[in-house]
Design an enzyme around this catalytic site. Structure first.
Site, mmCIF file in Angstrom:
data_model
loop_
_atom_site.group_PDB
_atom_site.id
_atom_site.type_symbol
_atom_site.label_atom_id
_atom_site.label_comp_id
_atom_site.label_asym_id
_atom_site.label_seq_id
_atom_site.Cartn_x
_atom_site.Cartn_y
_atom_site.Cartn_z
ATOM 1 N N LYS A 206 9.799 31.741 14.826
ATOM 2 C CA LYS A 206 10.241 30.592 16.128
ATOM 3 C C LYS A 206 10.827 31.182 17.485
ATOM 4 O O LYS A 206 11.341 31.435 18.912
ATOM 5 C CB LYS A 206 10.761 29.802 14.929
ATOM 6 C CG LYS A 206 11.269 29.013 16.560
ATOM 7 C CD LYS A 206 10.817 27.828 16.884
ATOM 8 C CE LYS A 206 11.216 27.401 17.946
ATOM 9 N NZ LYS A 206 11.325 26.531 18.033
ATOM 10 N N GLY A 259 17.199 27.525 31.088
ATOM 11 C CA GLY A 259 18.243 26.873 30.334
ATOM 12 C C GLY A 259 17.650 26.057 29.146
ATOM 13 O O GLY A 259 16.606 26.202 29.013
ATOM 14 N N CYS A 262 17.559 25.119 24.305
ATOM 15 C CA CYS A 262 16.974 26.424 23.007
ATOM 16 C C CYS A 262 17.203 28.155 23.747
ATOM 17 O O CYS A 262 18.006 28.315 23.292
ATOM 18 C CB CYS A 262 15.105 26.263 23.046
ATOM 19 S SG CYS A 262 15.123 24.855 21.495
HETATM 20 C C1 UDX Z 1 11.145 25.098 25.047
HETATM 21 C C2 UDX Z 1 10.444 25.661 24.423
HETATM 22 O O1 UDX Z 1 8.861 25.997 25.520
HETATM 23 C C3 UDX Z 1 9.600 25.194 23.119
HETATM 24 O O2 UDX Z 1 8.546 25.481 22.448
HETATM 25 C C4 UDX Z 1 11.103 25.502 21.939
HETATM 26 O O3 UDX Z 1 10.746 24.828 20.591
HETATM 27 C C5 UDX Z 1 12.135 25.388 22.362
HETATM 28 O O4 UDX Z 1 12.183 25.677 23.822
HETATM 29 P P1 UDX Z 1 11.961 23.636 26.327
HETATM 30 O O5 UDX Z 1 13.869 24.205 26.079
HETATM 31 O O6 UDX Z 1 12.486 21.902 25.786
HETATM 32 O O7 UDX Z 1 11.327 24.425 25.591
HETATM 33 O O8 UDX Z 1 11.404 23.643 28.000
HETATM 34 P P2 UDX Z 1 10.736 24.803 28.511
HETATM 35 O O9 UDX Z 1 9.874 23.578 29.326
HETATM 36 O O10 UDX Z 1 9.851 25.495 27.462
HETATM 37 O O11 UDX Z 1 11.109 25.251 29.849
HETATM 38 C C6 UDX Z 1 12.197 25.865 29.663
HETATM 39 C C7 UDX Z 1 13.262 26.562 31.106
HETATM 40 O O12 UDX Z 1 12.446 27.328 31.572
HETATM 41 C C8 UDX Z 1 13.417 25.074 31.677
HETATM 42 O O13 UDX Z 1 14.647 25.403 32.334
HETATM 43 C C9 UDX Z 1 12.548 25.396 32.212
HETATM 44 O O14 UDX Z 1 13.219 24.676 34.312
HETATM 45 C C10 UDX Z 1 12.406 26.594 33.006
HETATM 46 N N1 UDX Z 1 10.913 27.671 33.137
HETATM 47 C C11 UDX Z 1 10.130 27.409 32.312
HETATM 48 C C12 UDX Z 1 11.117 28.408 34.629
HETATM 49 O O15 UDX Z 1 12.068 28.399 34.997
HETATM 50 N N2 UDX Z 1 9.943 29.020 34.770
HETATM 51 C C13 UDX Z 1 8.768 29.100 34.102
HETATM 52 O O16 UDX Z 1 7.305 28.669 34.352
HETATM 53 C C14 UDX Z 1 8.761 28.338 32.458
#
Ligand code: UDX
Length: 438
Positions: A206, A259, A262
């Site tokens: 994880k 951000g 997680c």
């Molecule tokens: C993440 C993981 O995807 C998920 O599998 C885990 O269980 C929890 O953490 P989450 O935090 O809900 O999920 O959001 P996610 O869609 O993964 O995006 C995380 C962050 O990365 C966001 O702030 C998003 O804006 C940023 N991001 C994501 C980018 O800046 N660029 C990208 O290409 C993808």
């Protein structure tokens, strides 16, 4: 099956409603009585697409709520979904996990399986097993622990849980493995990939997944910094990278950085764990450093565009850490807002769902009732979170409303050419800025 869920936060509540949807009987507990009362009448404590509908469908039916851990006595499997907030050192605080497991064990019947769904460092299950044995010596071999890490994304959590790309289960005993297959039978029957490992591997996987996704984002953001200096276009570089199937196109969107609840927390916890295990995982710290630089870069663009920040009004569209959620935990938008305010600017923020939590987190932000209200008399529009509705922004009208015609698009979300045509100077991420002839 009869399932128990401890903790009705983002992961816990989504777990409850999806298990109920699979046909299981679910009892959820939480120490927050007021929250449970709201859930009982169908009120969701946070915004998550599809959650409210599933809660309405199953509450008082397949899904019931209770304040008492003793209500979980008949559960065959109990999922621990409580928070694991970071301590000052970055280490995950596992006190709630330990206490929940202890209480559940105190009321458990023989052959109850206790499952970690909260993200925990490798080695937690071994400690939990010790807690169970201490609490219930009478059930020494009849209580067990399993790991079932959650991969759901906020904003798509229901979809991710009803139709996951894979399920990961770590278990060390035959009966625990069998129980877990029973829980996920409806998905296994549909052909969803089901990966069974030992517990330590599941726990470590994880953190490994989240850190790798964060690495991809930081990698493309570092490339964006280079593109800005070299006059190259990061969107095209990402396309080239993504067309190599060994790399893949996902998580290569340059922007304001990651951000949420997680990635930032898990990176630090993984770093602490690695150090405890005797390995200095420097790469993890570099991922975080590059992530911070994404906010620095946006701040520099705003300063460059409006010159002195003192007394300037900055309209910030989007405050949540990503679209589709009202979650502002570790939101890079709010970090940018804080830094702008520190330098004397006024930040007027608008978010379709996260205005209230953003205001609670950064009280100095002025909250506007609409995007247009935020733009009025502002010296710069910062697109900080890419909510779909911002794509429909009337740029000609925005130009009329604003004091200066400047857009800093920190997510490469708006149409730069259209912004230029409307008379704006447009600063994207990792690609050349566009300015009308001066
Ligand atoms: C993440 C993981 O995807 C998920 O599998 C885990 O269980 C929890 O953490 P989450 O935090 O809900 O999920 O959001 P996610 O869609 O993964 O995006 C995380 C962050 O990365 C966001 O702030 C998003 O804006 C940023 N991001 C994501 C980018 O800046 N660029 C990208 O290409 C993808």
């Amino acid at each position: 099956m009869q399932l128990g869920v401890v903790g009705t936060g983002h992961v816990g509540l989504v777990t409850c409603v999806t298990f109920a949807e699979f046909g299981h009987d679910v009892i959820a507990t939480d120490e927050d009585q007021a929250k449970l009362e709201k859930l009982e009448v169908g009120d969701t404590p946070f915004f998550e697409p599809g959650l409210s509908e599933l809660l309405q469908k199953h509450r008082n039916g397949k899904l019931t709520f209770s304040h008492e851990k003793r209500s979980l006595t008949d559960a065959d499997v109990v999922f621990i979904c409580v928070g694991t907030p970071p301590r000052a050192s970055g280490e995950a605080n596992l006190a709630a996990v330990e206490n929940s497991a202890r209480e559940v064990a105190g009321h458990a019947k023989a052959k109850t399986l206790i499952v970690e769904k909260s993200t925990v460092p490798a080695g937690t299950a071994t400690r939990l097993r010790r807690v169970l044995r201490h609490e219930r010596p009478d059930l020494r071999d009849d209580l067990d622990v399993a790991s079932n890490p959650e991969f759901l994304r906020e904003g798509a959590a229901i979809e991710d849980s009803l139709r996951p790309s894979r399920i990961l289960v770590g278990a060390d005993s035959g009966w625990a493995r069998e129980r877990m297959r029973g829980v996920y039978e409806p998905l296994i029957d549909k052909g969803v990939e089901y990966i069974e490992t030992d517990i330590a591997t599941a726990e470590l996987s994880k953190h490994a997944c989240n850190a790798f996704l964060a690495l991809k984002i930081s990698y493309i953001n570092a490339i964006a910094r280079l593109c800005e200096r070299a006059g190259a276009d990061v969107e095209l570089v990402a396309e080239v990278l993504g067309s190599d199937e060994r790399i893949g196109p996902h998580f290569l969107k340059a922007g304001l950085g990651f951000g949420g609840s997680c990635f930032p927390k898990d990176l630090r916890a993984f770093d602490v764990l690695a150090r405890e295990l005797g390995y200095d995982f420097t790469l993890l710290r570099d991922i975080a450093k590059v992530n911070d630089e994404a906010v620095d870069a946006a701040l520099a663009k705003v300063s460059d565009a409006v010159w002195n920040l003192d007394g300037k009004r900055i309209a910030m569209l989007g405050l949540s850490f990503k679209p589709g959620t009202d979650d502002v935990r570790f939101s890079p938008a709010l970090e940018l807002a804080r830094r702008l305010i520190e330098r004397g600017a006024t930040v007027v923020g608008y978010d379709p769902h996260a205005s209230e939590p953003a205001q609670a987190e950064v009280p100095e932000i002025e909250i506007a009732a609409s995007a247009e209200d935020a733009l009025a008399e502002s010296h710069c529009l910062v697109l900080a979170t890419e909510w779909p509705e911002f794509r429909d922004l009337d740029l000609a009208k925005a130009r009329e409303l604003m004091a200066y015609p400047v857009i800093v698009d920190a997510r490469n979300f708006l149409d730069g050419r259209a912004a230029l045509q409307a008379g704006f100077t447009y600063y994207p991420v990792g690609r050349p800025h566009l300015a009308p002839d001066e």
